[in-house]
Enzyme design. Structure first.
Site, PDB file in Angstrom:
ATOM      1  N   TYR A 108       0.825  -1.209   0.000  1.00 43.57           N
ATOM      2  CA  TYR A 108       0.000   0.000   0.000  1.00 43.57           C
ATOM      3  C   TYR A 108       0.862   1.265   0.000  1.00 43.57           C
ATOM      4  CZ  TYR A 108       0.337   1.140   5.051  1.00 43.57           C
ATOM      5  OH  TYR A 108       0.760   1.512   6.301  1.00 43.57           O
ATOM      6  N   HIS A 109       0.259   2.337  -0.461  1.00 46.47           N
ATOM      7  CA  HIS A 109       0.963   3.612  -0.570  1.00 46.47           C
ATOM      8  C   HIS A 109      -0.047   4.748  -0.687  1.00 46.47           C
ATOM      9  CE1 HIS A 109       0.428   1.787  -4.532  1.00 46.47           C
ATOM     10  NE2 HIS A 109       0.319   3.002  -5.015  1.00 46.47           N
TER      11      HIS A 109
END
Length: 158
Positions: A108-109
């Site tokens: 995730y980012h």
């Protein structure tokens, strides 16, 4: 930083977190909790991504310290971009999983994207072309010194 033994092959965030050459990986900042890097594609001037250093796909997989650092780094990224580029607004967001539009579904980012009034135009639609006033290398050169002190902002006890 050195490569971690748990680093999945081909993960851009894991590669950036362990990169020796920050310029070629477009990494603006990296520590044991997170990495901040420019987004190569689709590129808009100043489009940054803030990701945990650990290879995890969901927020609940990060500990409290990493989550706090990621939010603080996202906020500081927005401030740095405001000071440097003076955008009219921002898109800040996250996509989890390919069904939600995540280009890297298993790490995730946060996307931090500066926006300007009138920054989208017909070229993207009719000619599959984007007008970009600044190349990635120039953006990296402008922003990398500004991220040098990020650790002290996200963790004042460092």
């Amino acid at each position: 930083m050195t490569a971690r033994s748990d680093e999945p092959a081909g993960c851009i965030f894991c590669s950036a977190a362990s990169a020796q050459d920050l310029r070629s990986s477009l990494t603006l900042y990296s520590d044991s909790k997170l990495v901040v890097m420019l987004n190569r594609y689709p590129y808009t001037n100043g489009h940054l991504m803030v990701a945990p250093a650990e290879h995890v796909s969901r927020l609940w997989e990060s500990d409290r310290a990493a989550l706090s650092a990621i939010i603080m780094a996202s906020a500081e990224s927005q401030r740095i971009l405001s000071d440097e580029y003076h955008p009219d607004g921002f898109n800040v967001g996250m996509n989890f999983g390919t069904a939600a539009g995540a280009g890297v579904a298993d790490h995730y980012h946060v996307h931090v994207v500066p926006r300007w009034s009138g920054d989208s135009n017909f070229m993207s639609v009719t000619a599959e072309t984007r007008m970009i006033p600044e190349n990635l290398e120039t953006t990296w050169e402008k922003l990398s010194p500004k991220f040098a002190g990020l650790g002290a902002v996200i963790d004042p006890h460092q």
